[in-house]
Design a protein around this motif. Structure first.
Motif, mmCIF file in Angstrom:
data_model
loop_
_atom_site.group_PDB
_atom_site.id
_atom_site.type_symbol
_atom_site.label_atom_id
_atom_site.label_comp_id
_atom_site.label_asym_id
_atom_site.label_seq_id
_atom_site.Cartn_x
_atom_site.Cartn_y
_atom_site.Cartn_z
ATOM 1 N N ASN A 52 0.823 -1.219 0.000
ATOM 2 C CA ASN A 52 0.000 0.000 0.000
ATOM 3 C C ASN A 52 0.852 1.263 0.000
ATOM 4 O O ASN A 52 0.528 2.260 0.651
ATOM 5 C CB ASN A 52 -0.956 0.001 1.194
ATOM 6 C CG ASN A 52 -2.015 -1.074 1.092
ATOM 7 O OD1 ASN A 52 -2.514 -1.361 0.012
ATOM 8 N ND2 ASN A 52 -2.348 -1.690 2.224
ATOM 9 N N GLU B 270 -5.778 -6.369 -4.201
ATOM 10 C CA GLU B 270 -6.392 -5.668 -5.333
ATOM 11 C C GLU B 270 -5.557 -5.866 -6.598
ATOM 12 O O GLU B 270 -6.068 -6.244 -7.638
ATOM 13 C CB GLU B 270 -6.518 -4.181 -5.007
ATOM 14 C CG GLU B 270 -7.222 -3.362 -6.069
ATOM 15 C CD GLU B 270 -8.731 -3.528 -6.035
ATOM 16 O OE1 GLU B 270 -9.355 -3.276 -7.074
ATOM 17 O OE2 GLU B 270 -9.267 -3.928 -4.991
ATOM 18 N N GLN C 61 -9.398 -2.367 -0.720
ATOM 19 C CA GLN C 61 -9.928 -1.360 0.196
ATOM 20 C C GLN C 61 -11.400 -1.644 0.503
ATOM 21 O O GLN C 61 -12.102 -2.285 -0.288
ATOM 22 C CB GLN C 61 -9.791 0.032 -0.418
ATOM 23 C CG GLN C 61 -8.370 0.497 -0.603
ATOM 24 C CD GLN C 61 -8.293 1.946 -1.036
ATOM 25 O OE1 GLN C 61 -9.274 2.689 -0.956
ATOM 26 N NE2 GLN C 61 -7.122 2.365 -1.487
ATOM 27 N N LYS D 172 -15.340 -1.257 0.687
ATOM 28 C CA LYS D 172 -16.316 -0.716 -0.259
ATOM 29 C C LYS D 172 -17.631 -0.473 0.481
ATOM 30 O O LYS D 172 -17.899 -1.090 1.514
ATOM 31 C CB LYS D 172 -16.514 -1.673 -1.433
ATOM 32 C CG LYS D 172 -15.252 -1.879 -2.264
ATOM 33 C CD LYS D 172 -15.477 -2.894 -3.368
ATOM 34 C CE LYS D 172 -14.247 -3.011 -4.261
ATOM 35 N NZ LYS D 172 -13.028 -3.369 -3.550
ATOM 36 N N ASN E 290 -16.631 -7.622 3.843
ATOM 37 C CA ASN E 290 -16.743 -6.172 3.663
ATOM 38 C C ASN E 290 -18.037 -5.696 4.327
ATOM 39 O O ASN E 290 -19.123 -6.210 4.039
ATOM 40 C CB ASN E 290 -16.760 -5.816 2.181
ATOM 41 C CG ASN E 290 -16.429 -4.358 1.932
ATOM 42 O OD1 ASN E 290 -15.274 -4.011 1.747
ATOM 43 N ND2 ASN E 290 -17.440 -3.498 1.952
ATOM 44 N N SER F 115 -9.196 -3.161 7.716
ATOM 45 C CA SER F 115 -9.142 -1.883 7.009
ATOM 46 C C SER F 115 -10.411 -1.098 7.280
ATOM 47 O O SER F 115 -11.495 -1.667 7.411
ATOM 48 C CB SER F 115 -8.997 -2.117 5.497
ATOM 49 O OG SER F 115 -7.917 -2.952 5.196
ATOM 50 N N LEU G 291 -12.376 2.625 5.914
ATOM 51 C CA LEU G 291 -12.392 3.737 4.972
ATOM 52 C C LEU G 291 -13.454 4.733 5.407
ATOM 53 O O LEU G 291 -14.631 4.380 5.586
ATOM 54 C CB LEU G 291 -12.698 3.241 3.558
ATOM 55 C CG LEU G 291 -12.767 4.312 2.466
ATOM 56 C CD1 LEU G 291 -11.425 5.020 2.299
ATOM 57 C CD2 LEU G 291 -13.215 3.703 1.135
ATOM 58 N N SER H 205 -11.043 11.506 1.825
ATOM 59 C CA SER H 205 -11.080 10.101 2.218
ATOM 60 C C SER H 205 -9.908 9.805 3.144
ATOM 61 O O SER H 205 -8.830 10.404 3.030
ATOM 62 C CB SER H 205 -11.025 9.177 0.996
ATOM 63 O OG SER H 205 -9.768 9.268 0.353
ATOM 64 N N LEU I 37 -8.060 6.306 4.695
ATOM 65 C CA LEU I 37 -7.928 4.852 4.739
ATOM 66 C C LEU I 37 -6.997 4.478 5.875
ATOM 67 O O LEU I 37 -5.887 4.996 5.968
ATOM 68 C CB LEU I 37 -7.370 4.323 3.411
ATOM 69 C CG LEU I 37 -7.018 2.832 3.377
ATOM 70 C CD1 LEU I 37 -8.273 1.971 3.475
ATOM 71 C CD2 LEU I 37 -6.219 2.491 2.121
ATOM 72 N N VAL J 276 -5.304 1.003 7.833
ATOM 73 C CA VAL J 276 -5.082 -0.435 7.697
ATOM 74 C C VAL J 276 -4.177 -0.894 8.832
ATOM 75 O O VAL J 276 -3.120 -0.312 9.075
ATOM 76 C CB VAL J 276 -4.431 -0.785 6.341
ATOM 77 C CG1 VAL J 276 -4.241 -2.302 6.223
ATOM 78 C CG2 VAL J 276 -5.261 -0.267 5.184
#
Length: 747
Positions: A113, A131, A159, A161, A185, A230, A232, A240, A242, A244
């Protein structure tokens, strides 16, 4: 410069066999024409429009290809070799680093990342919930900075969603190999989402215990577990955050070497002006995997890695502010056997690192794209490595080092300007300042008894052979200049770029700066590596059925850092020095062809001429004037640098109702390459070889689930990854034939 006849032959051959393409991603935010969105320039762009020699592999393709760890990437990425040694050793286009100790640095930047992982031992991560993976070939000193002389391997995890989803993937194969991943997720609101993923990765050793009389045995090679959480936060389209966090446990019995005599005979070692090769014995797969040596103790690993990172992105019109910060810790505990001798060793290490990066990018529809930034990195470690009974009964020869510190401060900028329609110029520059220091010693400890690492008696006394105390600063400006043209056929580009890896120090301390300090500065310190790369290429989409890419490159490589084991410390220790020069030339060609619907052909051809330019190490010779003679390595190939490699693969899709069956097969081949043992001047090599992989997969409608059977390395070739002789000599090799099944479900 490159031999023109060889270039011409390679270019003509490209019409027959061309390089492996980047894999397309199935994610909804990716284009559906076989292209893929990448972030190689620290901003999003299509792979086909990014003027860099790179390969991108999407997460779904990692799963379908059975790629679960970095060592398997080399069959997908041109001129890449990743092998296990003291951690991962990454070689890109012949450029590599052999110093995996706490004071050494890799030549290729390994990132997760966008966060640089300094220790090679922390880089053998399991690929789960990924990803995509981006591999950039060539120096990336402007935007990536620290230790990216060879290139960059960047792992991008999935990431969170803003919709509920889950998936599970599992594979099982011979050697009791089990790899399983579960990912969930969870959207908490319209602006907050979470994702949790967990992985188990285990398998038995490839080695066969050929000496059961020692009562030691060979345990499971790895039994790793990892979890990643993670979050977000996206309150507006322009903001945004993020976050982790990850934690992993690495356990197992990582013995992976056999006696050198298993693979070679007539071994000549020692300084000499000639390059006699040993005889390669070509053992059967079973014989080559059989460890006949007596082990002194049961080898095992019990290590942990953990870290947190955050990325904040805030867009203000055409300007985006990005901050990436991280903190990581690692603890290592390993009990091992030295080479193939009945001598035991143990290693305890504790590491932490932190990095902070701020970037300001300007974009939009105008002719100018630019970014500037600053970067700070610091790493600190304390280690203790001891070898039992090497220099006498009931002794421990070792290297207690605490602390070892590395610090980097950098500022950088890069801009791209469209000087004419579809023609762009790029220029970038980076200033890097490195500080490296260490305090420690080389010692011999005496005990009332030493059986192995688990059975040590009362401490008696310590003899200090030398104090290891050194500190040095290094600074360098690296830069990049390029031009690209987005022609009707596709992108055409050319660039000149530079790379830099900081120098360092060997064991010992400079004379006059303390007790037991006996080394001149020229013997204690080694200088930075510097590389200038000239590259040109194209990425053409000749038709919807035919994509063709090509790259030609030339490297001027100065100060190549070479590490070898020496007895200069009273016992074996690692010594690094600078080779004067090296040269690298190459051609990489890649294409995909779809002659009919549902049938795709992948073809590859790569030419690489990586060799020493000026390198004349000395060796003791009583008959020579002054007591020394020299070996002239000029023209000799760099290690792990096959001159030719190629790939040929096919993929055929058979519709079955609303689902499909996918048949996939690929053969990858490499020509002979060098595995020189510089410590003993023994010139080992790996003969040319091929590896064939095949799979059959059923994908349910809407890809709700899949079932697959696979085989890898059908030839069952044992490909050598390292070879040494002498007291600590052994041979290591990559995976033999593996086969199994895999399945997955998602919703």
């Amino acid at each position: 410069m490159m031999n023109t006849r060889k270039i011409a032959f390679a270019c003509i051959a490209s019409t027959i066999a061309l390089a492996h393409p980047a894999f397309a991603q199935d994610a909804a935010d990716q284009p559906n024409d076989g292209d893929i969105i990448v972030t190689a320039n620290r901003t999003s762009s299509l792979l086909s429009k990014t003027p860099i020699a790179m390969t991108a592999v999407a997460g779904d393709d990692l799963i379908q290809s059975g790629i679960t760890n970095p060592t398997q990437l080399e069959e997908t990425v041109p001129n890449l070799s990743i092998v296990r040694g003291n951690g991962l050793q990454i070689t890109i286009r012949g450029v590599t680093s052999t110093d995996g100790t706490e004071k050494g640095d890799p030549s290729a930047a390994f990132m997760v990342n966008g966060v640089y992982l300094a220790r090679p031992q922390a880089q053998e991560v399991s690929f789960f919930d990924i990803e995509r993976i981006e591999v950039l070939r060539g120096p990336q000193g402007t935007l990536y900075g620290r230790n990216s002389t060879a290139g960059v391997v960047n792992i991008l995890t999935v990431q969170p969603k803003f919709e509920f989803g889950a998936r599970a993937d599992v594979s099982y194969g011979n050697y009791d190999a089990l790899n399983g991943t579960v990912a969930i997720n969870l959207p908490a609101s319209e602006s907050i989402a979470f994702r949790v993923a967990a992985n188990i990765d285990r398998r038995d050793s490839y080695l066969i215990d050929g000496n059961s009389a020692d009562g030691i045995g060979i345990g499971r090679f790895k039994d790793n577990k990892a979890v990643r959480l993670s979050a977000l936060f996206k309150p507006t389209p322009d903001l945004s955050l993020l976050l982790v966090g990850d934690y992993s446990w690495q356990k197992g019995s990582p013995t992976n070497g056999v006696e050198t005599s298993t693979f070679f005979s007539d071994i000549t070692s020692g300084g000499r002006p000639t390059f006699e090769r040993p005889t390669y014995l070509d053992p059967s797969a079973r014989a080559g995997r059989t460890l006949l040596a007596t082990q002194a103790q049961y080898a095992f690993r019990d290590s942990t890695d953990r870290g947190v990172m955050g990325q904040l992105d805030y867009t203000m019109g055409n300007v985006t502010l990005t901050y990436v910060g991280s903190y990581r810790e690692s603890d290592r505990k390993e009990f091992s056997n030295v080479g193939t001798l009945p001598i035991s060793a143990d290693f305890y290490g504790s590491y932490w690192q932190t990095s902070q990066e701020v970037r300001l990018a300007y974009g939009g529809d105008g002719p100018l794209q630019a970014q500037v930034g600053g970067y700070y990195f610091k790493e600190k470690s304390g280690i203790a490595f001891f070898i039992n009974n090497l220099l006498g009964a009931n002794t421990r020869f070792g290297f207690p080092q605490d602390p070892t510190i590395a610090e980097n401060k950098s500022v950088f900028g890069q801009a791209t300007y469209e000087i004419a329609q579809d023609v762009k110029l790029t220029g970038g520059v980076r200033y890097s300042h490195d500080l490296k220091s260490r305090v420690g010693a080389t010692v011999l400890d005496s005990y009332s008894s030493v059986v192995d690492s688990s059975n040590i008696g009362e401490f008696l006394d310590r003899t200090t052979f030398q104090v290891n105390d050194a500190k040095r600063n290094f600074s360098k400006v690296t830069w990049r200049a390029g031009i690209d043209y987005d022609s009707p056929l596709g992108l055409i580009y050319a660039s000149v770029s530079t790379g830099y890896k900081a120098g360092g120090f060997n064991d010992g301390c400079e004379v006059g700066k303390g007790d037991n300090c006996a080394l001149a500065a020229g013997d204690l310190y080694y200088q930075p590596e510097e590389l200038t790369a000239y590259e040109a290429g194209f990425k053409f989409r000749i038709s919807p059925e035919f994509r063709l890419n090509a790259t030609v490159f030339h490297y001027d490589y100065k100060g190549l850092q070479l590490s070898q084991v020496s007895n200069a410390c009273g016992g074996p220790c690692q010594v690094t020095s600078n080779a004067a020069k090296a040269k690298v030339d190459g051609v990489e060609l890649d294409a995909t062809i779809q002659p009919v619907d549902n049938f795709t052909v992948r073809l590859a051809l790569n030419y690489l001429d990586a060799r020493y330019g000026q390198f004349t190490p000395s060796y003791e010779d009583e008959d020579a004037e002054g007591g020394f003679s020299y070996v002239n390595f000029a023209g000799r190939a760099l290690n792990r640098s096959p001159k030719w490699s190629w790939v040929a693969g096919v993929n055929y899709v058979v519709p079955v109702g609303e689902g499909r069956i996918v048949l996939d097969a690929q053969t990858a081949a490499r020509s002979k390459y060098e595995l020189t043992d510089l410590a003993n001047y023994a010139y080992f090599y790996q003969p040319g070889f091929s590896k064939t992989d095949a799979s059959i997969t059923y994908n349910a409608p809407q890809d709700r689930f899949y079932l697959a059977a696979f085989v890898e390395n059908l030839e069952n070739n044992l490909v050598l990854t390292g070879a040494t002789t002498g007291t600590l000599g052994s041979v290591t090799f990559s995976d033999p034939r593996t086969f199994g099944v895999r399945a997955g479900v998602k919703f």
